[in-house]
Design a protein around this motif. Sequence first.
Motif, PDB file in Angstrom:
ATOM      1  N   SER A  31      19.191 -42.555  28.807  1.00  0.00           N
ATOM      2  CA  SER A  31      18.625 -42.448  26.981  1.00  0.00           C
ATOM      3  C   SER A  31      19.471 -41.621  26.573  1.00  0.00           C
ATOM      4  O   SER A  31      20.004 -41.813  24.864  1.00  0.00           O
ATOM      5  CB  SER A  31      17.577 -41.810  26.800  1.00  0.00           C
ATOM      6  N   ASP A  32      20.888 -40.973  26.752  1.00  0.00           N
ATOM      7  CA  ASP A  32      21.948 -40.004  26.692  1.00  0.00           C
ATOM      8  C   ASP A  32      21.431 -39.239  25.903  1.00  0.00           C
ATOM      9  O   ASP A  32      22.390 -38.371  25.187  1.00  0.00           O
ATOM     10  CB  ASP A  32      22.465 -41.332  25.947  1.00  0.00           C
ATOM     11  N   ASP A  33      20.588 -38.379  25.754  1.00  0.00           N
ATOM     12  CA  ASP A  33      19.944 -37.394  25.234  1.00  0.00           C
ATOM     13  C   ASP A  33      19.855 -36.312  26.248  1.00  0.00           C
ATOM     14  O   ASP A  33      19.915 -35.241  25.687  1.00  0.00           O
ATOM     15  CB  ASP A  33      18.365 -37.381  24.613  1.00  0.00           C
ATOM     16  N   LEU A  34      20.069 -36.595  27.746  1.00  0.00           N
ATOM     17  CA  LEU A  34      20.116 -35.130  28.332  1.00  0.00           C
ATOM     18  C   LEU A  34      21.143 -35.147  29.651  1.00  0.00           C
ATOM     19  O   LEU A  34      21.327 -36.304  29.259  1.00  0.00           O
ATOM     20  CB  LEU A  34      18.640 -35.278  28.842  1.00  0.00           C
ATOM     21  N   LEU A  35      21.485 -34.059  29.553  1.00  0.00           N
ATOM     22  CA  LEU A  35      22.620 -34.149  30.374  1.00  0.00           C
ATOM     23  C   LEU A  35      22.626 -32.758  31.346  1.00  0.00           C
ATOM     24  O   LEU A  35      22.431 -31.966  31.163  1.00  0.00           O
ATOM     25  CB  LEU A  35      24.055 -34.182  29.700  1.00  0.00           C
ATOM     26  N   PHE A  36      23.512 -33.079  32.751  1.00  0.00           N
ATOM     27  CA  PHE A  36      23.859 -31.715  33.674  1.00  0.00           C
ATOM     28  C   PHE A  36      24.902 -31.626  33.332  1.00  0.00           C
ATOM     29  O   PHE A  36      25.393 -32.387  34.054  1.00  0.00           O
ATOM     30  CB  PHE A  36      22.821 -31.779  35.225  1.00  0.00           C
ATOM     31  N   PHE A  46      25.462 -23.015  38.978  1.00  0.00           N
ATOM     32  CA  PHE A  46      24.595 -25.090  39.859  1.00  0.00           C
ATOM     33  C   PHE A  46      24.476 -25.440  38.859  1.00  0.00           C
ATOM     34  O   PHE A  46      24.243 -25.419  37.346  1.00  0.00           O
ATOM     35  CB  PHE A  46      23.160 -24.374  40.452  1.00  0.00           C
ATOM     36  N   PRO A  47      24.572 -26.908  38.770  1.00  0.00           N
ATOM     37  CA  PRO A  47      23.865 -28.182  37.502  1.00  0.00           C
ATOM     38  C   PRO A  47      22.688 -27.010  36.580  1.00  0.00           C
ATOM     39  O   PRO A  47      21.512 -26.624  36.794  1.00  0.00           O
ATOM     40  CB  PRO A  47      23.612 -29.050  37.804  1.00  0.00           C
ATOM     41  N   ILE A  48      23.386 -26.991  35.510  1.00  0.00           N
ATOM     42  CA  ILE A  48      22.062 -26.578  34.120  1.00  0.00           C
ATOM     43  C   ILE A  48      22.050 -27.709  33.311  1.00  0.00           C
ATOM     44  O   ILE A  48      22.642 -28.685  33.668  1.00  0.00           O
ATOM     45  CB  ILE A  48      22.809 -25.598  33.667  1.00  0.00           C
ATOM     46  N   MET A  49      20.655 -28.169  32.479  1.00  0.00           N
ATOM     47  CA  MET A  49      20.162 -29.163  31.700  1.00  0.00           C
ATOM     48  C   MET A  49      20.694 -28.589  30.284  1.00  0.00           C
ATOM     49  O   MET A  49      20.636 -27.642  29.938  1.00  0.00           O
ATOM     50  CB  MET A  49      18.884 -28.958  31.904  1.00  0.00           C
ATOM     51  N   LYS A  50      21.468 -29.220  29.845  1.00  0.00           N
ATOM     52  CA  LYS A  50      21.992 -29.509  28.300  1.00  0.00           C
ATOM     53  C   LYS A  50      21.325 -30.666  26.950  1.00  0.00           C
ATOM     54  O   LYS A  50      21.245 -31.686  28.703  1.00  0.00           O
ATOM     55  CB  LYS A  50      23.125 -29.208  28.365  1.00  0.00           C
ATOM     56  N   THR A  51      21.269 -30.788  26.301  1.00  0.00           N
ATOM     57  CA  THR A  51      21.443 -31.713  25.101  1.00  0.00           C
ATOM     58  C   THR A  51      22.601 -32.505  24.880  1.00  0.00           C
ATOM     59  O   THR A  51      23.964 -32.191  24.811  1.00  0.00           O
ATOM     60  CB  THR A  51      20.592 -30.928  24.665  1.00  0.00           C
TER      61      THR A  51
END
Length: 731
Positions: A31-36, A46-51
């Motif tokens: 949905s292109d709203d969240l990314l790591f 480490f990978p972190i979640m962003k918008t």
Amino acid sequence: MRTLYENMVVEWKLSDSEDRYIERIVWISPSDDLLFSIAMGDDKAFPIMKTSSEFVAGFESNLCKPVEWINESIPLLDSDIDSEHLDIRNKSWDAIKHIVLDEPGCFDKAFRGSRVRETQERMGLHKTTIYRYLRRYWQGGKMKNALLPHYNNCGSYGNDRTPKETKRGRPRKFEDEPVGINIDEEIKQLLRSGIRLFYNNKDKAPLKHAYQKTLEKFFASGFRKEGDALIPVLPPSDKLPTFGQYKYWFNKEMDLENTLKSRHGKKRFALDYRPILGSSTYESFGPGSRFQIDATVADVYLVSEYRREWIIGRPIIYIVIDVFSRYIAGIYIGLEGPSWIGAMMALANTTTDKVEFCAQYDIDIEPEDWVSSHLPQKLTADRGELEGSRPSQLIDVLGVDVENAPPYRADWKGIVEQQFRLINLRSVQFIPGAIKERYRERGERDYRLDAKLTLREFTQIMIHNILYHNNNHHMLWYDRNEFMVADEITPIPRELWHWGIVNRNGRLKKQPEHIVKLNLMLHGEATVTAAGIQFKGMHYGCELAMREQWFVKARAGKTWRVKVCYDPRSTNEIYLWLDDGHRFETCTLLEREERYLNKRVEEVEDLLEIERHQGRNQEVNNMLSKIELDAHTKAIVEMAAKKTNEAIQHSNESNNQRVKGTRQRRATEKLINREHEAFQLSEQASLPNSSANNVIPLKRDETAEKRTAYIPPADKLSKIKSYLLEDGDDE
């Protein structure tokens, strides 16, 4: 609005400092709203979640920008990777592939931790190692090759270390193996000098020999004398650089181009080693922009046209080829050359009607089978045939620009050189009498004895070769431009020629065949004399000279010179040069010069030179004979003068008396001489008492006898003799 994508690297500018924060996006939700994303350059990240909106706002406010991130430690081709490194990479991938392929679950800390523990139990790896693999995979752009060992980070790759007391390099496997020394700047300079002196030279010595000579010159501590020889004294091996060190620094600092030029010379480097970055096709705009001409000695022996048992050697092949289309525009197959004459014949053939030319060899073709009858704009040739003043008419009159290749640069004529190779592969090697190997084995049959073809028959084969090449040879390697591709032009010389004529017109030149031949002949000057037009010792005549009374003018006034051209293969004709080469007058050899008919000019020049040489030798003989003649004359004169002077002294006559009696004494001398000069054919006539001296009297007319009494000659001579005797007594 800027689009976000996976593996995108973004640079953030921190507001409170000049530091940069760089991160890589490793996954984006459908949905292109969240990314790591994961921070670059952080060994514990480490990978972190962003918008996604966070990044969009950063781009719009210029707080962040995308950057190009290149990790030079990650090779892209497996073929360039050492097999040992590939094994390490594959083992690392086996450890994490079950984790990273499960997206986005692998980005959850709890899920990731459980999978790491499973991998520990399965492969026996420490969890720190597994996390390092994961971090390198994500920071490296989710590439498998990011797991390769980073050995380039070990030590100081690419930088020379400062030598210390400890010996650098790998440990030796054996105790007695030479250890060598640490190479400092001073030693390095000695090694460079040794390479320059003993390797980079025309001797082409191997590197081992250069190493030996370097040790002898720069590391010897002195010399010891053994007999007449001075032997260098070298320190122990642990005080000398090893050959491995010498080779290492040679490879590390070698300037390959300079080395090749030093060992092989600049000419050989240009021919065999220079970079080949261009294409001959790009040197020509279209058909006729540039022709290449060259000659070779065919690898086949021929027999005589007149006596087939005679072997006449190998023929000369001249080829003129168009660079743009690879279309062969002219040939010469003969026994002349490589020389200007052979080149002249080949160039003349480029303007010849090829239907008529092939008909001379009993080959019937249509005009479209061989269409070229033109001169080029430029002509590339060897320095030999087309160097000097001879090709000046090509440039001045025919408008052909001649380019001579530098010495030893056959690659400048690579297209025509390649054609010789193709002709040899197609036909020549299969002809009886062909040269199979450059050097025959002992006892092997002499291939010259297999010669079967005459020059005419070999020319027929070559014509068929050229017709095949021009009309059917498919050149897969030919670089067609985009316009040829769009027009679906097949890379065949004929197709390229016709396409170039239509689309790249204006380069070919057309001249009448006789004008071309006239300008290709050799040029000279002849002298108009009363005996004819004199050229190289021969005399010619022509209608123009007779009509304008040249020979009468030359006899009445003085001679003058005229320009002529000639074919050195025949003395029968020369050609007067009229209207700057646009018109000519044929001059034929005069009948009285028959001995020069059907000869070569060189043969006549040799004959005249031999005659001049013989004349110079005869002058010496003439002089010696004249000296001998003068000596005999002098001796006779001296003897005669002595006798005459003695007679004058005994005589009482004055000079006046001697002169006055000349006529009477001449008559007396004549009568005496007649007795000795008269023809007497009978043998008895020469005898002193012979009756043959008696005169048989004929019947006389008595009336005449009365008028003149006949006195026989013998009686008359007797009277003259007695008169002379009496005259002598009186003196």
